[in-house]
Design a protein around this motif. Structure first.
Motif, mmCIF file in Angstrom:
data_model
loop_
_atom_site.group_PDB
_atom_site.id
_atom_site.type_symbol
_atom_site.label_atom_id
_atom_site.label_comp_id
_atom_site.label_asym_id
_atom_site.label_seq_id
_atom_site.Cartn_x
_atom_site.Cartn_y
_atom_site.Cartn_z
ATOM 1 N N LEU A 163 8.838 -2.831 8.506
ATOM 2 C CA LEU A 163 8.162 -2.389 7.281
ATOM 3 C C LEU A 163 7.699 -3.583 6.458
ATOM 4 O O LEU A 163 6.623 -3.560 5.859
ATOM 5 N N ALA A 164 8.516 -4.644 6.454
ATOM 6 C CA ALA A 164 8.141 -5.848 5.707
ATOM 7 C C ALA A 164 6.897 -6.469 6.337
ATOM 8 O O ALA A 164 5.976 -6.914 5.638
ATOM 9 N N ARG A 165 6.844 -6.476 7.672
ATOM 10 C CA ARG A 165 5.667 -7.015 8.341
ATOM 11 C C ARG A 165 4.430 -6.185 7.979
ATOM 12 O O ARG A 165 3.344 -6.700 7.784
ATOM 13 N N TRP A 166 4.639 -4.879 7.882
ATOM 14 C CA TRP A 166 3.515 -3.987 7.558
ATOM 15 C C TRP A 166 3.030 -4.204 6.122
ATOM 16 O O TRP A 166 1.833 -4.304 5.879
ATOM 17 N N ASP A 167 3.968 -4.295 5.159
ATOM 18 C CA ASP A 167 3.504 -4.423 3.776
ATOM 19 C C ASP A 167 2.852 -5.790 3.537
ATOM 20 O O ASP A 167 1.936 -5.902 2.727
ATOM 21 N N GLY A 168 3.308 -6.794 4.277
ATOM 22 C CA GLY A 168 2.668 -8.100 4.223
ATOM 23 C C GLY A 168 2.507 -8.661 2.817
ATOM 24 O O GLY A 168 1.562 -9.391 2.537
ATOM 25 N N GLY A 169 3.406 -8.258 1.923
ATOM 26 C CA GLY A 169 3.352 -8.797 0.569
ATOM 27 C C GLY A 169 2.554 -7.939 -0.402
ATOM 28 O O GLY A 169 2.601 -8.165 -1.601
ATOM 29 N N ASP A 170 1.863 -6.929 0.103
ATOM 30 C CA ASP A 170 1.101 -6.031 -0.773
ATOM 31 C C ASP A 170 2.056 -5.283 -1.703
ATOM 32 O O ASP A 170 3.004 -4.641 -1.248
ATOM 33 N N VAL A 171 1.804 -5.372 -3.000
ATOM 34 C CA VAL A 171 2.768 -4.856 -3.979
ATOM 35 C C VAL A 171 2.905 -3.339 -3.887
ATOM 36 O O VAL A 171 4.006 -2.803 -3.927
ATOM 37 N N THR A 172 1.766 -2.649 -3.787
ATOM 38 C CA THR A 172 1.811 -1.191 -3.724
ATOM 39 C C THR A 172 2.588 -0.728 -2.497
ATOM 40 O O THR A 172 3.467 0.132 -2.583
ATOM 41 N N ARG A 173 2.277 -1.328 -1.354
ATOM 42 C CA ARG A 173 2.990 -0.965 -0.126
ATOM 43 C C ARG A 173 4.485 -1.234 -0.260
ATOM 44 O O ARG A 173 5.310 -0.411 0.096
ATOM 45 N N ARG A 174 4.800 -2.398 -0.794
ATOM 46 C CA ARG A 174 6.213 -2.754 -0.917
ATOM 47 C C ARG A 174 6.940 -1.779 -1.838
ATOM 48 O O ARG A 174 8.082 -1.392 -1.576
ATOM 49 N N MET A 175 6.267 -1.342 -2.888
ATOM 50 C CA MET A 175 6.905 -0.388 -3.801
ATOM 51 C C MET A 175 7.089 0.970 -3.132
ATOM 52 O O MET A 175 8.108 1.633 -3.332
ATOM 53 N N ARG A 176 6.111 1.383 -2.351
ATOM 54 C CA ARG A 176 6.259 2.649 -1.622
ATOM 55 C C ARG A 176 7.474 2.583 -0.704
ATOM 56 O O ARG A 176 8.279 3.517 -0.648
ATOM 57 N N VAL A 177 7.594 1.468 0.012
ATOM 58 C CA VAL A 177 8.731 1.306 0.920
ATOM 59 C C VAL A 177 10.040 1.323 0.140
ATOM 60 O O VAL A 177 10.994 2.032 0.507
#
Lengths: 305, 305
Positions: free
Chosen positions: B138-152
């Motif tokens: 999941l960390a590889r997928w979010d790649g630092g994107d804030v919105t993605r990281r917050m969803r995760v």
DNA sequence: GTAATAGTGTCTTTCAGACAGTATGAC
DNA sequence: GTCATACTGTCTGAAAGACACTATTAC
């Protein structure tokens, strides 16, 4: 199961809700007798996108939030369907802001269809005439049967049970069974008293509306969707009035504010209202919340005035 | 909207759930790769009665509680549908008790499909191998994107957010988007790591199962439906184990009892269990509750061990 | 000043969450 | 007696619920 080779007709029914100046409104056909519906098109990629496209074309207004409600396919509904086939209706709840309706549609106060669901004006608690008539009819219907009486008490908040604003569908269903709404007479049910006030609708559209209201009243308590109904910026009291309009109940001001501010859903715009009285801070909905609408929790107080 | 003259094929999909000895189980085709489904028959009076009839014929067991889940009609699903038409699938959640399956069906532990949803064994809280792999992907997928990281973070309970057992669908959806479940590769999505453990299913059946689990985990908190899954009489611990199985979390014993006993849902049978240890009082579900299942409130504690 | 609306402080009661204890059976 | 399981008592802290108060504008 054998081959299901009948002709099937699929329709989308939309319950579109807006809140304007403390009045929850629903989009209907021009005379207010039916919810807007239309056939499912082959070109639609999915049900949801089909509904979105169709509504935006009709209302010229973007649709903020969409949620599937229920799918109906009773034989009883097929009267208007293709002669040898079956009709499936898929209903949706959508939240918007009100815009001037285009074509043969109009916005109606939803309490026009469910007057008993609006309890915002009832501080003094002397039962209204409508309430009295309703209780009387329901009592005649239960006829002393314990199970029936308990269903009535739970749904309508009698005999020491608290009123639960989410039970809109259960209440409509009971009134229908007791023959106290116009649709019951139309469908050939025995009446147990004068029909209760409230405008009827075509087919089971009023039941679908009741389903939508139930769902929305439940939803606003744990998911941040009210914001789809508000303007870009709003005061805390605007927000409270909107929630109260949906719930049909008043709430305590300070508790409401405490709960809303504790959730980090809002941010100040730095602007204020003007007009008589002290200016109110204007807020906006934090953008990040919109993206995780389906995940983020909300809480609302349940307080009556 | 114009004439919708396409051929439409309607199917019912059932998610049947039972809980046997602390294991939540779901009815599948014999090899566990798909949920049972069948076409909607012209003879069925309503969707619900159609499903009931069909399931009881297949399983030779009455269906206690039935609830509509969701209706799908995406074009993407139409691969298996009639060439020039569209396929509509209406899914249902049903609660039963397990019986010997008849024919080409079988009962499967639902955590076989969602191993990450069972957190009953995790007191010590050292992250499992599966969890580590999941986070990494999941960390590889979010790649630092804030919105993605917050969803995760919201969905999986990271970065200080608490785990919410109801977000089964949100978690599956994220794993799918990140290409970490087998269905993603099958559908031609890019993978961001090794697939996470968990058996895949045909088409979107695993997503439907995730929807069902989400719904059931939410439902048991406010409506008395667990009882459909239990035997006629049961001890409080049986009840607790059943709820824990569904929620995938352990609960505090004394809190659980306090909450259950305060609600007047149960009555004592006067009988007791036997075997090693102190005998446990046996309870049954009060009959009146069954009738008002849709109205009566329940509460459950949310406590982790 | 008054009327009107916005916003705050704080008290009480309830209950979720947590832990530690006692009771009753089989052996 | 030990072991295993069933059941109970009570402390704490965070809220929901309720009420009364202060602040800032227009006139």
């Amino acid at each position: 199961m054998a081959e299901g080779a009948q002709t099937i007709h699929a329709e989308l029914i939309a319950v579109l809700v807006a809140v304007t100046q403390g009045v929850p409104r629903v989009l209907t056909l021009a005379d207010g007798s039916a919810l807007p519906e239309g056939p499912l098109e082959p070109t639609h990629r999915s049900l949801q996108s089909g509904l979105r496209a169709w509504v935006e074309q009709q209302t010229h207004h973007p649709l903020g939030y969409v949620e599937q409600l229920y799918t109906f396919a009773d034989q009883a509904r097929s009267a208007k369907a293709p002669p040898e086939g079956r009709s499936i209706s898929i209903s949706y709840l959508g939240l918007t802001r009100e815009a001037a309706p285009q074509g043969a549609i109009s916005w109606q106060d939803w309490y026009r269809y469910f007057p008993w669901e609006d309890r915002r004006g009832e501080n003094k608690r002397e039962p209204t005439l409508m309430e009295a008539r309703m209780r009387e009819g329901l009592a005649r219907w239960d006829g002393g049967d314990v199970t029936r009486r308990m269903r009535v008490a739970s749904a309508f908040g009698l005999d020491g049970v608290a009123w639960n604003e989410e039970l809109v569908l259960a209440r409509y269903q009971l009134l229908y069974e007791a023959g106290l709404v116009h649709e019951a007479a139309r469908d050939g049910r025995a009446a147990h008293g004068e029909p209760v006030p409230g405008t009827p609708m075509v087919a089971d559209h009023r039941r679908i509306l009741a389903t939508a209201i139930s769902r929305l009243r439940a939803k606003i308590k744990y998911r941040p969707v009210v914001f789809e109904l508000l303007a870009e910026s709003f005061s805390l009291l605007d927000l409270q009035r909107c929630v109260e309009a949906l719930a049909g109940q008043r709430m305590h001001k300070s508790n409401f504010r405490r709960v809303m501010e504790g959730q980090n859903l809002l941010e100040e715009t730095g602007k204020f209202t003007s007009g008589p009285g002290r200016p109110a801070k204007l807020f906006r909905f934090r953008e990040a919340i919109r993206a995780e609408r389906d995940i983020t929790d909300t809480r609302l107080p349940t307080v009556r005035t």
